[in-house]
Design an enzyme around this catalytic site. Sequence first.
Site, short mmCIF file in Angstrom:
data_model
loop_
_atom_site.label_atom_id
_atom_site.label_comp_id
_atom_site.label_asym_id
_atom_site.label_seq_id
_atom_site.Cartn_x
_atom_site.Cartn_y
_atom_site.Cartn_z
N HIS A 164 0.81 -1.23 0.00
CA HIS A 164 0.00 0.00 0.00
C HIS A 164 0.84 1.28 0.00
O HIS A 164 0.51 2.25 0.68
CB HIS A 164 -0.93 0.00 1.20
CG HIS A 164 -2.02 -1.02 1.15
ND1 HIS A 164 -2.46 -1.62 -0.02
CD2 HIS A 164 -2.74 -1.59 2.15
CE1 HIS A 164 -3.41 -2.48 0.26
NE2 HIS A 164 -3.61 -2.50 1.56
N HIS B 199 -9.84 1.88 0.06
CA HIS B 199 -9.77 0.74 0.96
C HIS B 199 -10.87 0.75 2.02
O HIS B 199 -10.64 0.38 3.17
CB HIS B 199 -8.39 0.73 1.65
CG HIS B 199 -7.94 -0.62 2.09
ND1 HIS B 199 -8.58 -1.31 3.09
CD2 HIS B 199 -6.93 -1.42 1.67
CE1 HIS B 199 -7.97 -2.46 3.28
NE2 HIS B 199 -6.97 -2.56 2.44
N TYR C 175 -13.79 -0.30 4.36
CA TYR C 175 -14.34 -1.54 4.94
C TYR C 175 -15.85 -1.31 5.10
O TYR C 175 -16.26 -0.37 5.80
CB TYR C 175 -13.78 -1.80 6.33
CG TYR C 175 -12.32 -2.20 6.43
CD1 TYR C 175 -11.29 -1.36 6.00
CD2 TYR C 175 -11.96 -3.42 7.01
CE1 TYR C 175 -9.96 -1.72 6.12
CE2 TYR C 175 -10.62 -3.78 7.15
CZ TYR C 175 -9.64 -2.93 6.70
OH TYR C 175 -8.31 -3.29 6.83
N ASP D 125 -8.58 -13.15 1.24
CA ASP D 125 -7.68 -12.01 1.04
C ASP D 125 -6.97 -12.25 -0.28
O ASP D 125 -5.79 -12.63 -0.32
CB ASP D 125 -6.67 -11.91 2.19
CG ASP D 125 -5.92 -10.58 2.15
OD1 ASP D 125 -5.09 -10.34 3.07
OD2 ASP D 125 -6.16 -9.79 1.22
N GLN E 271 -9.89 -7.00 -5.04
CA GLN E 271 -9.41 -7.77 -3.87
C GLN E 271 -10.57 -7.97 -2.93
O GLN E 271 -11.19 -6.99 -2.48
CB GLN E 271 -8.29 -7.00 -3.16
CG GLN E 271 -7.62 -7.76 -2.01
CD GLN E 271 -6.47 -8.63 -2.48
OE1 GLN E 271 -6.11 -8.62 -3.64
NE2 GLN E 271 -5.86 -9.35 -1.56
N GLU F 150 -11.65 -4.07 -3.02
CA GLU F 150 -10.66 -3.08 -3.50
C GLU F 150 -10.43 -3.28 -5.00
O GLU F 150 -9.75 -4.22 -5.42
CB GLU F 150 -9.35 -3.25 -2.74
CG GLU F 150 -9.47 -3.17 -1.23
CD GLU F 150 -8.35 -3.88 -0.52
OE1 GLU F 150 -7.17 -3.60 -0.82
OE2 GLU F 150 -8.64 -4.74 0.34
C1 GLA Z 1 -5.32 -5.37 1.92
C2 GLA Z 1 -4.48 -6.63 2.02
C3 GLA Z 1 -4.69 -7.31 3.33
C4 GLA Z 1 -4.43 -6.33 4.47
C5 GLA Z 1 -5.26 -5.06 4.27
C6 GLA Z 1 -4.91 -3.97 5.27
O1 GLA Z 1 -6.67 -5.71 1.94
O2 GLA Z 1 -4.83 -7.51 0.96
O3 GLA Z 1 -3.77 -8.39 3.42
O4 GLA Z 1 -3.05 -5.99 4.47
O5 GLA Z 1 -5.01 -4.52 3.01
O6 GLA Z 1 -4.97 -4.46 6.57
#
Ligand code: GLA
Length: 374
Positions: free
Chosen positions: A129, A203, A205, A272, A310, A338
């Site tokens: 990131h 990003h 949530y 993930d 993602q 994502e």
């Molecule tokens: C992305 C990554 C995860 C994690 C999050 C942040 O989603 O794929 O593995 O690192 O960022 O916590």
Amino acid sequence: MYHLRLLGIVIVFGAAMVRADDAKSSITKREFGRMPNGDIVEIYSLTNGGITVKVITLGGIITEIHAPDRNGTHDDVVLGFYKLDGYLKGHPYFGCITGRYCNRIAQGKFVLEGKEYQLAKNNGPHHLHGGNVGFDKVIWNPKEIRRDDSVGIELTRRSPDGEEGYPGNLDVTVRYLVTGTSELVIEYEATTDKATPLNLTNHTYFNLGGIRGGSILHHELMLNASSITPTDETLIPTGKIQPVKGTPFDFTEFKAIGKEIDKVGGNPSGYDVNYVINRQEGPGIPLAAKVRDPKTGRTLEVYTTEPGIQLYTGNFLDGTIVGKGNVSYQKHFGFCLETQHFPDSPNHPDFPSTILRPGHKFQSTTIYKFGTTK
Ligand code: GLA
């Protein structure tokens, strides 16, 4: 006289029309807080189409999204904080613009035009990131936007040559637009004076159950993706494009996120992984995902011009972060979708390229559309 009266009526009606429209859409801003060095962080509130999206100039972080449930009751459906200090204490990228390269670059290394670059290894042995001070940790320059069907904020900044080890002065623009049809549209643009890897996402949530929604494992998900880019145990792609059919990764039909989550492994366990979005013939931005919460009836649809998305199910959340409403964010209390290019693409020539070169403009659009179902 008649014409003047008529004109008067038209003006009043017209004003009422404008006022009515204004009542449906608005942009407001205020100081959200101050950085340790005194820099002011502003928060913008964008209302339109029955939803409200709040964004701060630190990291372009989306701090709140208020959307109605099947009964018209609004709740805040994203994880985060109502005050700046929550974001300053450190958090797992809640709501932020993520880059210069979102997701991972193996060993923080890539070779570009014959030169090897070494980026920060801020995630175990890898780069994640954008490094130690990625796009999520800097102040962006805001400008209000009003279009026929949307209100929004345009965030710009220059990522200088060498920032976090990346080559080239990169000028980035991210626009958040809230439309009259309950969509959050995110437009990304970038230009550079030297070739550089680039991968931008947001990003956020989500928890369609609201602030006290708890686990998202009962949320039902459909992904318009028949394959993934599988990873090793450190979440670096192997380079394969693997079909999901018949595996726990298969979300081509609606399925509860938690239905097979215990079969996907990982440490910490959960989804993930990057999904390869199925190509779509014809016009319009391709559908990537649909989510629905059977408890509240809230729905979310995701459309994107990006090739990947993602799916991250908040596996690293462990209850140590206390967010809005004094809720301790436990594992799987939020999910991320994502939109992106594939992880570690600079080291996988057969993945869609993430190299932006001088004279070219990077552009992508992602739409998060909110709705309800009975
Ligand atoms: C992305 C990554 C995860 C994690 C999050 C942040 O989603 O794929 O593995 O690192 O960022 O916590």
